[in-house]
Design a protein around this motif. Structure first.
Motif, PDB file in Angstrom:
ATOM      1  N   UNK A 273     -49.993 -39.132 -56.839  1.00  0.00           N
ATOM      2  CA  UNK A 273     -50.690 -38.594 -58.221  1.00  0.00           C
ATOM      3  C   UNK A 273     -50.649 -37.261 -58.345  1.00  0.00           C
ATOM      4  N   UNK A 274     -50.933 -36.479 -57.203  1.00  0.00           N
ATOM      5  CA  UNK A 274     -50.835 -34.934 -57.258  1.00  0.00           C
ATOM      6  C   UNK A 274     -49.804 -34.423 -57.811  1.00  0.00           C
ATOM      7  N   UNK A 275     -48.605 -34.987 -57.421  1.00  0.00           N
ATOM      8  CA  UNK A 275     -47.412 -34.359 -57.800  1.00  0.00           C
ATOM      9  C   UNK A 275     -47.362 -34.309 -59.474  1.00  0.00           C
ATOM     10  N   UNK A 276     -47.792 -35.447 -59.908  1.00  0.00           N
ATOM     11  CA  UNK A 276     -47.743 -35.503 -61.363  1.00  0.00           C
ATOM     12  C   UNK A 276     -48.601 -34.718 -62.085  1.00  0.00           C
ATOM     13  N   UNK A 277     -49.766 -34.599 -61.472  1.00  0.00           N
ATOM     14  CA  UNK A 277     -50.659 -33.731 -61.765  1.00  0.00           C
ATOM     15  C   UNK A 277     -50.390 -32.236 -62.106  1.00  0.00           C
ATOM     16  N   UNK A 278     -49.773 -31.805 -60.824  1.00  0.00           N
ATOM     17  CA  UNK A 278     -49.510 -30.395 -60.913  1.00  0.00           C
ATOM     18  C   UNK A 278     -48.296 -29.994 -61.803  1.00  0.00           C
ATOM     19  N   UNK A 279     -47.352 -30.976 -61.860  1.00  0.00           N
ATOM     20  CA  UNK A 279     -46.352 -30.763 -62.893  1.00  0.00           C
ATOM     21  C   UNK A 279     -47.113 -30.642 -64.200  1.00  0.00           C
ATOM     22  N   UNK A 280     -48.016 -31.462 -64.372  1.00  0.00           N
ATOM     23  CA  UNK A 280     -48.548 -31.295 -65.974  1.00  0.00           C
ATOM     24  C   UNK A 280     -49.187 -30.038 -66.095  1.00  0.00           C
ATOM     25  N   UNK A 281     -49.985 -29.476 -65.012  1.00  0.00           N
ATOM     26  CA  UNK A 281     -50.507 -28.547 -65.005  1.00  0.00           C
ATOM     27  C   UNK A 281     -49.571 -27.128 -65.382  1.00  0.00           C
ATOM     28  N   UNK A 282     -48.517 -27.167 -64.635  1.00  0.00           N
ATOM     29  CA  UNK A 282     -47.595 -26.201 -64.719  1.00  0.00           C
ATOM     30  C   UNK A 282     -46.772 -26.214 -66.226  1.00  0.00           C
ATOM     31  N   UNK A 283     -46.660 -27.585 -66.791  1.00  0.00           N
ATOM     32  CA  UNK A 283     -46.170 -27.571 -68.202  1.00  0.00           C
ATOM     33  C   UNK A 283     -47.122 -26.993 -69.012  1.00  0.00           C
ATOM     34  N   UNK A 284     -48.369 -26.952 -68.798  1.00  0.00           N
ATOM     35  CA  UNK A 284     -49.365 -26.446 -70.008  1.00  0.00           C
ATOM     36  C   UNK A 284     -49.303 -24.735 -69.501  1.00  0.00           C
ATOM     37  N   UNK A 285     -48.953 -24.476 -68.478  1.00  0.00           N
ATOM     38  CA  UNK A 285     -48.542 -22.839 -68.529  1.00  0.00           C
ATOM     39  C   UNK A 285     -47.197 -22.550 -69.011  1.00  0.00           C
ATOM     40  N   UNK A 286     -46.213 -23.502 -69.074  1.00  0.00           N
ATOM     41  CA  UNK A 286     -45.062 -23.395 -69.825  1.00  0.00           C
ATOM     42  C   UNK A 286     -45.276 -23.185 -71.278  1.00  0.00           C
ATOM     43  N   UNK A 287     -45.999 -24.190 -71.653  1.00  0.00           N
ATOM     44  CA  UNK A 287     -46.444 -24.099 -73.182  1.00  0.00           C
ATOM     45  C   UNK A 287     -46.989 -22.605 -73.669  1.00  0.00           C
ATOM     46  N   UNK A 288     -47.974 -22.377 -72.737  1.00  0.00           N
ATOM     47  CA  UNK A 288     -48.805 -21.022 -72.983  1.00  0.00           C
ATOM     48  C   UNK A 288     -47.667 -19.803 -73.034  1.00  0.00           C
ATOM     49  N   UNK A 289     -46.803 -19.810 -72.036  1.00  0.00           N
ATOM     50  CA  UNK A 289     -45.857 -18.785 -72.025  1.00  0.00           C
ATOM     51  C   UNK A 289     -44.848 -18.683 -73.350  1.00  0.00           C
ATOM     52  N   UNK A 290     -44.448 -19.990 -73.854  1.00  0.00           N
ATOM     53  CA  UNK A 290     -43.687 -20.124 -74.840  1.00  0.00           C
ATOM     54  C   UNK A 290     -44.276 -19.666 -76.123  1.00  0.00           C
ATOM     55  N   UNK A 291     -45.453 -20.013 -76.293  1.00  0.00           N
ATOM     56  CA  UNK A 291     -46.299 -19.321 -77.428  1.00  0.00           C
ATOM     57  C   UNK A 291     -46.550 -18.092 -77.503  1.00  0.00           C
TER      58      UNK A 291
END
Length: 342
Positions: A273-291
């Protein structure tokens, strides 16, 4: 003759109804009396808890004012009193779960001064299970909706329906979780705030006007929603299994919920579960950087772009730091146990 027999039957039936009515009246009187007794007992218990809490606060203040213990026995006595105070506070919390209490500010704003306390274990568990099923059902609908918007129907009106569903879902979760907290659920901290931030983010996304900036971010957002729904689906089954085992062992509160993150009780049996969660967290960061990059675009005129970037950054920081804190705390706890066994 037949009419006379029918009249007699009607009279006999009326007499039976009258007898049952008299019994009902007596039963209802007893019920009203017991209800008054129950209300009085609830008031007495609530007042007693408030009084004892006040005395415990005074005792804590006195303990703070105590001089340093002169010997080991005094130190142990002070430590023992602190532990007993914390135990009593937990007991009071469990007691209050079965007593009517005032709603918090949020529930007052949404529902008014309506008593949402469920007084029986059966009612509490039924509401909690219905909450979990609601989350699972809507998560599947959101997954299908995001797939439809990304791969099948590229229409703004369909996107608006999907975004409205997100706003409704997170708003509903905040209300339901507040009711569960009122009834003794121990969910707290960031995982409560998370849904308020998500509600605001979804609302901003709903108001984002159609244009170049929107379409530059649309596919990335929908792909993120697909991944997020998939992870939430995995979390539901993984966390439900953890909670079932821990409740069977008597180690967890029956009203503990599956949450959109990681908590210490999920450590047991953790495999993927943890790798999936951390990947989702960094995708949120990627969304923030893109925006943030889109907000600096020369054609960007919408305030929603910068606001969404901030919200995704807040979600990343809250989710990542909270998960990291839990993992660190668990490692430290495990090291402490190993040191004791050695």
């Amino acid at each position: 003759m037949e009419g006379t027999m029918s009249l007699q039957r009607c009279q006999a039936e009326w007499e039976e109804i009258e007898q049952e009515y008299q019994q009902l009246q007596e039963t209802h009187k007893v019920y009203r009396h017991k209800l008054d007794e129950l209300t009085n007992l609830q008031t007495i218990c609530s007042n007693s808890i408030s009084k004892l809490r006040k005395r415990l606060r005074e005792l804590e203040e006195n303990l703070y004012l105590c001089t340093k213990p002169s010997n080991q026995n005094e130190a142990e006595d002070i430590k023992s009193i602190w532990k007993k105070i914390k135990d009593k506070q937990h007991i009071f919390f469990d007691m209050e779960a079965y007593l009517p209490k005032k709603n918090g500010l949020y529930l007052n704003l949404v529902l008014g001064n309506v008593n949402v306390t469920l007084l029986s274990n059966q009612a509490k568990f039924a509401y909690k299970d219905e909450y979990e099923k609601f989350k699972l059902c809507v998560t599947v609908i959101l997954l299908l909706g995001a797939i439809t918007c990304k791969f099948l129907l590229n229409y703004r009106v369909i996107d608006e329906i999907f975004n409205f569903l997100l706003v409704w879902y997170y708003c509903t979760l905040t209300i339901r979780e507040s009711i569960l907290v009122t009834n003794g659920s121990r969910i707290k901290g960031w995982w409560v705030s998370h849904h308020y931030v998500s509600t605001f983010l979804s609302g901003v996304m709903l108001t984002w006007p159609d244009g170049l900036m929107y379409h530059m971010f649309r596919n990335q957002f929908l792909a993120f929603c697909i991944y997020q729904s998939f992870v939430q689906f995995l979390q539901y089954y993984y966390q439900s299994g953890c909670l079932y085992r821990l409740r069977a062992l008597g180690e967890r509160n029956q009203l503990d919920l599956t949450v959109e993150g990681f908590q210490s009780w999920m450590w047991r049996g953790l495999t993927f579960l943890l790798p999936f969660l951390f990947f989702g967290h960094f995708w949120q960061l990627y969304n923030a950087v893109t925006l943030f990059q889109l907000a600096g675009h020369r054609d960007c005129k919408e305030w929603q772009v910068f606001m969404l970037a901030l919200m995704f950054l807040v979600l990343f920081l809250g989710n990542f730091l909270t998960t990291l804190k839990v993992v660190h705390h668990k490692f430290q706890k495990n090291k402490g146990r190993e040191a004791k066994t050695e």
